[in-house]
Motif scaffolding. Structure first.
Motif, PDB file in Angstrom:
ATOM      1  N   GLN A  12       0.908   1.306  -4.669  1.00  0.00           N
ATOM      2  CA  GLN A  12       2.268   1.230  -3.988  1.00  0.00           C
ATOM      3  C   GLN A  12       2.210   2.920  -3.025  1.00  0.00           C
ATOM      4  O   GLN A  12       2.846   3.226  -1.689  1.00  0.00           O
ATOM      5  CB  GLN A  12       3.271   1.085  -4.678  1.00  0.00           C
ATOM      6  CG  GLN A  12       4.194   1.405  -4.202  1.00  0.00           C
ATOM      7  CD  GLN A  12       5.893   0.324  -4.671  1.00  0.00           C
ATOM      8  OE1 GLN A  12       6.607   1.241  -6.023  1.00  0.00           O
ATOM      9  NE2 GLN A  12       6.506  -0.327  -4.444  1.00  0.00           N
ATOM     10  N   ALA A  13       1.785   3.270  -4.284  1.00  0.00           N
ATOM     11  CA  ALA A  13       2.230   5.318  -3.933  1.00  0.00           C
ATOM     12  C   ALA A  13       0.966   5.172  -2.146  1.00  0.00           C
ATOM     13  O   ALA A  13       1.884   5.824  -1.125  1.00  0.00           O
ATOM     14  CB  ALA A  13       1.824   6.102  -4.772  1.00  0.00           C
ATOM     15  N   LEU A  19      -9.040   0.648  -1.311  1.00  0.00           N
ATOM     16  CA  LEU A  19      -8.803  -0.209  -2.096  1.00  0.00           C
ATOM     17  C   LEU A  19      -7.791   0.182  -2.673  1.00  0.00           C
ATOM     18  O   LEU A  19      -6.848  -1.344  -3.362  1.00  0.00           O
ATOM     19  CB  LEU A  19      -9.625   0.282  -3.190  1.00  0.00           C
ATOM     20  CG  LEU A  19     -11.986   0.362  -3.609  1.00  0.00           C
ATOM     21  CD1 LEU A  19     -12.179   0.587  -4.375  1.00  0.00           C
ATOM     22  CD2 LEU A  19     -11.712  -0.966  -3.563  1.00  0.00           C
ATOM     23  N   ALA A  20      -6.765   0.587  -2.508  1.00  0.00           N
ATOM     24  CA  ALA A  20      -5.549   0.303  -2.991  1.00  0.00           C
ATOM     25  C   ALA A  20      -4.877   0.230  -1.742  1.00  0.00           C
ATOM     26  O   ALA A  20      -3.794  -0.541  -2.183  1.00  0.00           O
ATOM     27  CB  ALA A  20      -4.872   2.412  -3.256  1.00  0.00           C
ATOM     28  N   GLU A  62       0.113   1.106 -14.015  1.00  0.00           N
ATOM     29  CA  GLU A  62      -0.179   2.374 -13.214  1.00  0.00           C
ATOM     30  C   GLU A  62      -0.759   2.966 -12.045  1.00  0.00           C
ATOM     31  O   GLU A  62      -1.081   3.457 -11.191  1.00  0.00           O
ATOM     32  CB  GLU A  62      -1.509   3.230 -14.413  1.00  0.00           C
ATOM     33  CG  GLU A  62      -1.546   5.389 -14.014  1.00  0.00           C
ATOM     34  CD  GLU A  62      -2.723   6.183 -14.989  1.00  0.00           C
ATOM     35  OE1 GLU A  62      -3.245   6.938 -14.005  1.00  0.00           O
ATOM     36  OE2 GLU A  62      -2.825   5.453 -15.709  1.00  0.00           O
ATOM     37  N   GLN A  63      -2.092   1.819 -11.704  1.00  0.00           N
ATOM     38  CA  GLN A  63      -2.310   1.178 -10.468  1.00  0.00           C
ATOM     39  C   GLN A  63      -1.666   0.567  -9.844  1.00  0.00           C
ATOM     40  O   GLN A  63      -2.031   0.825  -9.051  1.00  0.00           O
ATOM     41  CB  GLN A  63      -3.657  -0.179 -11.928  1.00  0.00           C
ATOM     42  CG  GLN A  63      -4.560  -0.109  -9.819  1.00  0.00           C
ATOM     43  CD  GLN A  63      -5.938   1.389  -9.403  1.00  0.00           C
ATOM     44  OE1 GLN A  63      -6.732   0.947 -10.474  1.00  0.00           O
ATOM     45  NE2 GLN A  63      -5.115   1.459  -8.504  1.00  0.00           N
TER      46      GLN A  63
END
Length: 651
Positions: A204-205, A167-168, A198-199
């Motif tokens: 991105q991470a 999902l990220a 935060e999301q």
């Protein structure tokens, strides 16, 4: 408690179906309670359809004490007769898990039920007549359902971590779509707007960790975690992806929700399948840069997702030929051997052209023979490479693929010069042979050579374990290479001898250009030189690394090792369960596992590639292997062998 007995058959004239009304439960172990309603598809009932595997494995502590029983209460629907109280149906562990996770939670303030179509319960599995026509309309059931719930199974193996990562990646891809660097698949992460939530930072991470996994240079001021590739790989290898029936269920869905325990991937800014597609397409691009087959993970999710997105974006279904080939390659499974054809036939855009109806009263062999005959009468022989039959197994004619014996191994590629060399397909079916049950066919073709020698099998080592057993595999390759060069015809022919080294190189590669993507844009001469360098490097037994005295030497050494790695990866795929061979006339090639010395090499008119046949002593032969002869030899091979076209009897 009495076993449930269906109150009445379904009304075919109304395109009737049964629907489960699943009652809420307070806890995971509460009894599963439902009612069964009857509804006509003509009246467009509102319901969800479940896509799941019947026999999926369940090892979940939360379900350890949950009985695999579905209790069916009396039905108040006026359109159906009353069902007996206190009746029950035994259900599989996986369906039990799905219903318990998906059913509504009990609340004194809400009267919520789940209307669900579940094939195992909504179709009377003991009635072959009902089963046949219900199966034939499953495409309509899944396309009319308001949503299809794909049940991947209970939570396990970090599935929650995998879903969050997918999902990220999707969320980041939507934000980054306008920031791809020209001429590459790389994203300038510094330019992608991040709202500092935060999301967004977590997304991105994750995206950065994916790039770093492929040794991409990532510049970021945030902490970059390890990308959970093991967890994602396990999610993509779940049993649901491997069943042939669920393919149709996914493709035809109006809306799809993927559920794994309590975690879900639901539609948001597009189709839920886009979440998987984002990962898959990004993965494909990265591994292609290494010169490797794109689908290095489990092939099956790619097959499923690609077909759905093609249909949702274009409205066009695939042909039966394409579906059979993809199903074979993905090794999609089915309990009933007929189901290696019926679900694909129902999904195919050209199904009406075959005149084959779903019928579970016929033997699967009869179905496979009927399908092969349909293609032969259309003048098509594309399926011959899939006829990789044991010559001692007489359960099917050798010219009929056994679609139930999928190995997940891509057939050796077609040879365009071979198919164009002959005339159009010509076949007959001797009437008397059909009466006697021999199912022979007569095909036009030319016997052009004989198998003189075959190699041993490559050591049974997977690509994943290659590095740990590198010496073992390369020793086999070196020995096989030396055996190829000892071909008597080559030792007698100077021209063949000069070409033997590179012909052997192309044979080990199955005629694939196995180079990193950056090298594949080179000229043909430079490609040959790069492959030759990689081949000689591997044959020499030189280990990785070594002493380098300059940055230029280091770069050259790294490039050579990348090319050698790509060569090995391709060679491992080509030789997986296959044999190398040479012929009496000095030609090299790759064949399937049942190939034998003395088998004849045949070019059938209109066939995609050469075929090996074995005489059976009764003026007929059986197909034993599809063959690959590298392009560097094949054109010359065909030119030298301009023999008359014969009628060859195949049984």
């Amino acid at each position: 408690m009495a076993p449930y007995s269906y109150s009445r058959p379904l009304d075919r004239a109304k395109n009737e179906i049964r629907l489960l009304r699943i009652m809420p439960g307070s806890s995971m172990t509460d009894d599963l309670q439902c009612k069964i309603d009857y509804a006509s598809l003509h009246e467009h009932p509102v319901f969800s359809a479940l896509s799941y595997t019947w026999n999926g494995k369940v090892n979940n502590p939360a379900l350890a004490h949950a009985p695999t029983v579905l209790h069916i209460n009396s039905n108040s629907n006026s359109n159906s007769n009353s069902n007996s109280n206190n009746a029950s149906i035994e259900i599989t562990a996986n369906l039990n898990a799905a219903l318990r996770y998906l059913r509504p939670k009990y609340s004194p303030y809400l009267d919520e039920e789940l209307y669900l179509w579940v094939d195992a319960v909504c179709i009377n599995q003991e009635d072959n007549t009902e089963k046949a026509w219900q199966v034939a309309q499953m495409q309509r059931v899944y396309s009319q359902a308001s949503r299809v719930i794909v049940w991947l199974g209970p939570p396990a193996d970090g599935s929650d971590i995998a879903i969050n990562a997918l999902l990220a990646m999707r969320r980041f891809a939507l934000r980054a779509s306008g920031y791809v660097q020209e001429g590459t698949s790389n994203v300038d992460m510094g330019s992608v707007p991040v709202d500092q939530s935060e999301q967004a930072l977590k997304d991105q991470a994750i995206a950065a960790s994916f790039g770093r996994m492929f040794q991409k240079q990532v510049v970021s001021n945030i902490n970059i975690p390890r990308f959970p590739i093991d967890e994602v790989a396990k999610l993509l290898s779940r049993e649901w992806w491997g069943r042939v029936w669920v393919w149709q269920e996914l493709v035809m869905a109006k809306e799809v929700v993927f559920a794994c325990g309590v975690d879900k991937i639901a539609p948001a800014n597009g189709d839920a399948s886009d979440v998987f597609d984002t990962f898959m397409s990004t993965w494909d691009q990265q591994v292609k840069e290494l010169g490797r087959s794109a689908r290095m993970l489990d092939h099956r999710p790619w097959t499923m997702i690609d077909t759905r997105l093609t249909f949702t974006q274009t409205g066009r279904l695939q042909s039966l030929q394409w579906l059979l080939q993809e199903s074979f390659l993905a090794a999609l499974g089915a309990t009933n051997p007929r189901d290696h054809v019926y679900p694909l036939l129902l999904l195919a855009r050209d199904r009406a052209e075959f005149g084959i109806e779903v019928d579970y009263n016929i033997a699967y062999q009869e179905l496979y023979i009927k399908l092969a005959k349909k293609y032969l009468k259309r003048g098509e022989l594309w399926f011959l490479p899939y006829c990789e039959n044991d010559p001692n197994d007489r359960s099917l004619p050798s010219w009929v693929p056994d679609w139930s014996k999928t190995r997940g191994l891509k057939p050796l590629p077609p040879a365009p010069s071979c198919a164009s060399n002959g005339t159009k397909v010509s076949c007959t079916f001797p009437f008397m042979d059909q009466i006697l049950g021999r199912h022979r066919t007569h095909l036009s073709g030319r016997v052009v050579d004989t198998i003189k020698w075959k190699s041993t099998f490559r050591p049974n080592i997977s690509i994943e374990d290659f590095e740990a057993h590198r010496d073992t595999v390369l020793n086999w390759m070196c020995t096989t290479y030396q055996d190829l060069l000892q071909c008597p015809a080559i030792l007698k022919d100077k021209e063949l001898k000069l070409k033997a080294h590179m012909n052997a190189c192309w044979t080990f590669l199955g005629d694939n250009i196995a180079l990193p993507e950056e090298d594949q844009r080179m000229s043909e001469e430079d490609i040959d030189a790069a492959l030759d360098e990689a081949f000689r490097f591997l044959l020499s037994g030189v280990r990785r690394g070594g002493v380098v005295t300059s940055s230029e030497q280091l770069q050259q050494s790294l490039k050579r090792e990348r090319r050698a790695d790509t060569f090995c990866h391709c060679m491992m795929g080509v030789t997986n369960g296959r044999l190398l061979f040479y012929t009496e006339n000095g030609y090299f090639g790759v064949g399937e596992q049942h190939l034998g010395v003395g088998d004849k090499v045949v070019v059938f008119s209109g066939a995609p590639s050469p075929t090996a046949i074995r005489g059976m002593g009764n003026k007929s032969s059986r197909i034993v292997s599809n063959l690959l002869i590298p392009h560097s030899m094949l054109e010359e091979f065909l030119k030298k062998k301009k023999k008359k076209i014969d009628t060859i009897t195949i049984e």
